[in-house]
Structures are given as C-alpha cells and as structure tokens.
Design a protein around this motif. Structure first.
Motif, PDB file in Angstrom:
ATOM      1  N   ILE A 144       0.838  -1.204   0.000  1.00  0.00           N
ATOM      2  CA  ILE A 144       0.000   0.000   0.000  1.00  0.00           C
ATOM      3  C   ILE A 144       0.873   1.254   0.000  1.00  0.00           C
ATOM      4  CG2 ILE A 144      -1.743   1.326   1.278  1.00  0.00           C
ATOM      5  CD1 ILE A 144      -2.707  -1.385   2.424  1.00  0.00           C
ATOM      6  N   ALA A 145       1.982   1.203   0.755  1.00  0.00           N
ATOM      7  CA  ALA A 145       2.892   2.355   0.823  1.00  0.00           C
ATOM      8  C   ALA A 145       3.480   2.670  -0.558  1.00  0.00           C
ATOM      9  CB  ALA A 145       4.004   2.085   1.823  1.00  0.00           C
ATOM     10  N   ASP A 146       3.623   1.632  -1.387  1.00  0.00           N
ATOM     11  CA  ASP A 146       3.992   1.807  -2.799  1.00  0.00           C
ATOM     12  C   ASP A 146       5.324   2.530  -2.989  1.00  0.00           C
ATOM     13  OD1 ASP A 146       3.592   1.456  -5.524  1.00  0.00           O
ATOM     14  OD2 ASP A 146       2.575   3.391  -5.753  1.00  0.00           O
ATOM     15  N   ASN A 147       6.327   2.079  -2.218  1.00  0.00           N
ATOM     16  CA  ASN A 147       7.688   2.608  -2.375  1.00  0.00           C
ATOM     17  C   ASN A 147       8.604   1.412  -2.605  1.00  0.00           C
ATOM     18  OD1 ASN A 147      10.385   3.487  -1.884  1.00  0.00           O
ATOM     19  ND2 ASN A 147       9.625   5.228  -0.693  1.00  0.00           N
ATOM     20  N   ARG A 148       8.967   1.177  -3.853  1.00  0.00           N
ATOM     21  CA  ARG A 148       9.714  -0.046  -4.180  1.00  0.00           C
ATOM     22  C   ARG A 148      11.096  -0.082  -3.548  1.00  0.00           C
ATOM     23  NH1 ARG A 148      12.945   0.358  -9.117  1.00  0.00           N
ATOM     24  NH2 ARG A 148      12.959   2.488  -9.905  1.00  0.00           N
ATOM     25  N   TRP A 149      11.662   1.085  -3.258  1.00  0.00           N
ATOM     26  CA  TRP A 149      12.991   1.105  -2.642  1.00  0.00           C
ATOM     27  C   TRP A 149      12.904   0.715  -1.172  1.00  0.00           C
ATOM     28  CZ3 TRP A 149      16.645   0.842  -5.969  1.00  0.00           C
ATOM     29  CH2 TRP A 149      16.480   1.407  -7.232  1.00  0.00           C
ATOM     30  N   LEU A 150      11.895   1.211  -0.487  1.00  0.00           N
ATOM     31  CA  LEU A 150      11.665   0.770   0.890  1.00  0.00           C
ATOM     32  C   LEU A 150      11.428  -0.732   0.922  1.00  0.00           C
ATOM     33  CD1 LEU A 150       9.350   3.412   2.644  1.00  0.00           C
ATOM     34  CD2 LEU A 150      11.589   2.633   3.412  1.00  0.00           C
ATOM     35  N   GLN A 151      10.592  -1.214   0.014  1.00  0.00           N
ATOM     36  CA  GLN A 151      10.276  -2.640  -0.053  1.00  0.00           C
ATOM     37  C   GLN A 151      11.536  -3.477  -0.282  1.00  0.00           C
ATOM     38  OE1 GLN A 151       6.834  -4.264  -0.178  1.00  0.00           O
ATOM     39  NE2 GLN A 151       8.295  -5.843   0.431  1.00  0.00           N
ATOM     40  N   HIS A 152      12.386  -3.012  -1.178  1.00  0.00           N
ATOM     41  CA  HIS A 152      13.611  -3.744  -1.511  1.00  0.00           C
ATOM     42  C   HIS A 152      14.530  -3.865  -0.297  1.00  0.00           C
ATOM     43  CE1 HIS A 152      17.016  -5.169  -3.875  1.00  0.00           C
ATOM     44  NE2 HIS A 152      17.743  -4.196  -3.364  1.00  0.00           N
ATOM     45  N   VAL A 153      14.749  -2.767   0.398  1.00  0.00           N
ATOM     46  CA  VAL A 153      15.648  -2.784   1.555  1.00  0.00           C
ATOM     47  C   VAL A 153      15.055  -3.633   2.676  1.00  0.00           C
ATOM     48  CG1 VAL A 153      16.821  -1.382   3.283  1.00  0.00           C
ATOM     49  CG2 VAL A 153      16.620  -0.545   0.942  1.00  0.00           C
ATOM     50  N   ILE A 154      13.761  -3.502   2.920  1.00  0.00           N
ATOM     51  CA  ILE A 154      13.103  -4.304   3.957  1.00  0.00           C
ATOM     52  C   ILE A 154      13.217  -5.788   3.647  1.00  0.00           C
ATOM     53  CG2 ILE A 154      10.855  -4.917   4.959  1.00  0.00           C
ATOM     54  CD1 ILE A 154      10.119  -1.918   4.727  1.00  0.00           C
ATOM     55  N   ASP A 155      12.997  -6.157   2.396  1.00  0.00           N
ATOM     56  CA  ASP A 155      13.099  -7.565   2.006  1.00  0.00           C
ATOM     57  C   ASP A 155      14.491  -8.112   2.262  1.00  0.00           C
ATOM     58  OD1 ASP A 155      10.468  -7.643   1.207  1.00  0.00           O
ATOM     59  OD2 ASP A 155      10.891  -7.455  -0.941  1.00  0.00           O
ATOM     60  N   ASP A 156      15.517  -7.336   1.923  1.00  0.00           N
ATOM     61  CA  ASP A 156      16.896  -7.791   2.135  1.00  0.00           C
ATOM     62  C   ASP A 156      17.208  -7.932   3.623  1.00  0.00           C
ATOM     63  OD1 ASP A 156      17.458  -8.044  -0.522  1.00  0.00           O
ATOM     64  OD2 ASP A 156      18.654  -6.219  -0.692  1.00  0.00           O
ATOM     65  N   LEU A 157      16.729  -6.987   4.428  1.00  0.00           N
ATOM     66  CA  LEU A 157      16.984  -7.063   5.865  1.00  0.00           C
ATOM     67  C   LEU A 157      16.266  -8.262   6.490  1.00  0.00           C
ATOM     68  CD1 LEU A 157      16.831  -3.302   6.933  1.00  0.00           C
ATOM     69  CD2 LEU A 157      18.848  -4.767   6.808  1.00  0.00           C
ATOM     70  N   ARG A 158      15.071  -8.543   6.021  1.00  0.00           N
ATOM     71  CA  ARG A 158      14.337  -9.699   6.554  1.00  0.00           C
ATOM     72  C   ARG A 158      15.038 -11.012   6.207  1.00  0.00           C
ATOM     73  NH1 ARG A 158      10.213  -9.179   9.480  1.00  0.00           N
ATOM     74  NH2 ARG A 158       8.951  -7.287   9.517  1.00  0.00           N
ATOM     75  N   LYS A 159      15.696 -11.049   5.065  1.00  0.00           N
ATOM     76  CA  LYS A 159      16.477 -12.235   4.714  1.00  0.00           C
ATOM     77  C   LYS A 159      17.605 -12.443   5.719  1.00  0.00           C
ATOM     78  CE  LYS A 159      15.624 -11.873  -0.263  1.00  0.00           C
ATOM     79  NZ  LYS A 159      16.203 -11.451  -1.570  1.00  0.00           N
ATOM     80  N   VAL A 160      18.274 -11.363   6.088  1.00  0.00           N
ATOM     81  CA  VAL A 160      19.373 -11.474   7.043  1.00  0.00           C
ATOM     82  C   VAL A 160      18.856 -11.896   8.422  1.00  0.00           C
ATOM     83  CG1 VAL A 160      21.260 -10.238   8.185  1.00  0.00           C
ATOM     84  CG2 VAL A 160      20.736  -9.759   5.792  1.00  0.00           C
ATOM     85  N   ILE A 161      17.698 -11.367   8.816  1.00  0.00           N
ATOM     86  CA  ILE A 161      17.120 -11.731  10.111  1.00  0.00           C
ATOM     87  C   ILE A 161      16.849 -13.235  10.171  1.00  0.00           C
ATOM     88  CG2 ILE A 161      15.062 -11.506  11.567  1.00  0.00           C
ATOM     89  CD1 ILE A 161      14.958  -8.569  10.733  1.00  0.00           C
ATOM     90  N   LYS A 162      16.528 -13.838   9.022  1.00  0.00           N
ATOM     91  CA  LYS A 162      16.256 -15.276   8.997  1.00  0.00           C
ATOM     92  C   LYS A 162      17.474 -16.106   9.369  1.00  0.00           C
ATOM     93  CE  LYS A 162      12.445 -15.477   5.648  1.00  0.00           C
ATOM     94  NZ  LYS A 162      12.004 -16.038   4.347  1.00  0.00           N
ATOM     95  N   LEU A 163      18.666 -15.482   9.350  1.00  0.00           N
ATOM     96  CA  LEU A 163      19.873 -16.200   9.751  1.00  0.00           C
ATOM     97  C   LEU A 163      19.881 -16.482  11.246  1.00  0.00           C
ATOM     98  CD1 LEU A 163      22.540 -14.215   7.695  1.00  0.00           C
ATOM     99  CD2 LEU A 163      21.764 -16.547   7.261  1.00  0.00           C
ATOM    100  N   SER A 164      19.079 -15.725  11.990  1.00  0.00           N
ATOM    101  CA  SER A 164      18.995 -15.957  13.426  1.00  0.00           C
ATOM    102  C   SER A 164      18.426 -17.341  13.688  1.00  0.00           C
ATOM    103  CB  SER A 164      18.105 -14.904  14.096  1.00  0.00           C
ATOM    104  OG  SER A 164      17.855 -15.237  15.440  1.00  0.00           O
ATOM    105  N   ARG A 165      18.963 -18.009  14.704  1.00  0.00           N
ATOM    106  CA  ARG A 165      18.501 -19.354  15.042  1.00  0.00           C
ATOM    107  C   ARG A 165      17.189 -19.307  15.816  1.00  0.00           C
ATOM    108  NH1 ARG A 165      24.085 -19.482  15.718  1.00  0.00           N
ATOM    109  NH2 ARG A 165      25.191 -21.187  14.688  1.00  0.00           N
ATOM    110  N   HIS A 166      16.744 -18.122  16.184  1.00  0.00           N
ATOM    111  CA  HIS A 166      15.576 -17.986  17.051  1.00  0.00           C
ATOM    112  C   HIS A 166      14.387 -17.392  16.307  1.00  0.00           C
ATOM    113  CE1 HIS A 166      18.655 -18.842  19.895  1.00  0.00           C
ATOM    114  NE2 HIS A 166      19.188 -17.637  19.851  1.00  0.00           N
ATOM    115  N   HIS A 167      13.209 -17.615  16.837  1.00  0.00           N
ATOM    116  CA  HIS A 167      11.975 -17.058  16.274  1.00  0.00           C
ATOM    117  C   HIS A 167      11.214 -16.383  17.402  1.00  0.00           C
ATOM    118  CE1 HIS A 167       8.276 -16.452  14.234  1.00  0.00           C
ATOM    119  NE2 HIS A 167       8.617 -17.177  13.174  1.00  0.00           N
TER     120      HIS A 167
END
Length: 223
Positions: A144-167
């Motif tokens: 909805i925010a419709d900012n592809r650059w924000l979306q891109h950076v958030i997606d990359d950061l979420r990938k890195v967070i997945k490296l955490s062994r915890h949920h």
C-alpha cells in the motif's frame, strides 16, 4: 544469440535460490564454510554459475566472501540484530505512515481480512499460521505504501534476520503481545492517524527484537 545470454543468468539465479533455501533452513549453518567443489558436483554445474550465485547472496548479506579463505554463511550477532531491527523499525514505520495516508477503502478491507487471520491463528495457538498472516500483513502495508525502494531494503533485511537461530513467536506470551500490537496498528490506520500508525509499527518491531533477545538469553543460560 539472446538465448545464450539468458540461460546462464537463469542458472545462477536458480542456484542462488536453492542455496538461499538451504541457508534459511539452517542446512548450511551460520559460520559454515561453503564447499564450492562439493556444491558444483551436487548440482552438476560449473564453478561460474555457483560463484555468480554466491555474489548474489553476498550482496544480500547471507554469505561472506573472505579473500584467500573462501565463502562462509554469515553469522549474525546480537549486535547485528540490534542494528538491523533499529533500521527495520524506521523503514516499516515509514511504510505504515505512508500506507495510512495512501490506503484506499479496498486496501483497508484487505488489511482487516488479513488481521482476522491473525486473530484466528492466535485463538487456536497456531504459530505457523500466525507467522504467515503476520508476514502477509506487513507485506500488504508495504504494498500500500507503494515505495519499491523501501520494499527492496526491507526484504533484504528480513532475509538477514532469517539467519537468526531464534523465532520471536516462541517467546512466552509473544504471540498474544504481537496480536495486541497488530490491533493497534490496524486501528491507527483505519482512523487515518499516520503518526500513531508509524509509532505503533516501530514499537511492534522493537518488541519483536526484545522477544528474540529473551530467547537468546534463556538458551545461553540453559547451555
């Protein structure tokens, strides 16, 4: 001629996706050395597409290329998580603000529908269902925010967070607390209160980080 250019690109992208899945599943554990020879034999490919794939994963922060030592799955520290969640709070908060301003009636109805899935999953203690609905809610806000650059950076950061062994949802009481936080975000957006929507989202992200820290501390004590 065009076909010869497309084929190798598709190959390294497919290799990157397969390695990404193995990293997220912790089949390739944080800190593990990437055995390039073994992978080329396993996938039946040459070194070229593998190394191109590793460059893609390195750009996403999932692997670390060390000169003369090879490639390793990135290890994410508690400090890394602190810094990443701080940035995530700022970015997702901005998305919530923008989405509140830009949302159409149909967008808000879709958010209410996704939130209903959160409520149902929480009511039945379905952590996996809650996680999926949570991801869908955040993704919808970002769309909805419709900012592809924000979306891109958030997606990359979420990938890195997945490296955490915890949920974070495995922390005692976190699922219930997360639901309360989502209710506040949705309420602010429905009221078109951009300030509160941004604040609520930032506090929601910070709360998730605190939950991860509690899990890490408890497992350290147990060990």
């Amino acid at each position: 001629m065009n076909a010869t250019r497309i084929a190798p690109m598709a190959l390294y992208q497919e290799v990157a996706e397969r390695l990404r899945e193995r990293i997220f599943a912790h089949e390739l554990k944080p800190g593990a050395w990437i055995d390039e020879q073994a992978l080329t034999e396993h996938y039946g490919i040459s070194r070229t597409p593998l190394r191109e794939a590793l460059k893609v994963l390195a750009s996403e922060g999932l692997v670390t290329l060390k000169p003369r030592r090879g490639c390793y799955v990135t290890e994410i520290s508690e400090r890394d998580l602190d810094e990443i969640f701080t940035v995530m709070g700022l970015l997702e908060g901005q998305c919530a603000r923008d989405a509140t301003t830009l949302a159409r009636a149909a967008d808000l109805k879709q958010l209410e529908k996704i939130h209903a899935d959160l409520e149902r999953a929480a009511g039945s203690g379905d952590i996996n269902g809650f996680f999926e609905a949570n991801q869908a809610f955040h993704h919808e806000v970002q769309q909805i925010a419709d900012n592809r650059w924000l979306q891109h950076v958030i997606d990359d950061l979420r990938k890195v967070i997945k490296l955490s062994r915890h949920h974070s949802l495995f922390s005692d009481g976190r699922l219930e607390q997360s639901l309360i936080e989502h209710r506040r975000i949705l309420k602010a957006m429905l009221a078109r209160d951009a300030d509160d929507a941004e604040l609520a989202m930032r506090e929601h992200i910070a709360s998730g980080r605190k939950a991860l820290a509690r899990i890490a501390a408890s497992r350290t004590e147990a060990a």
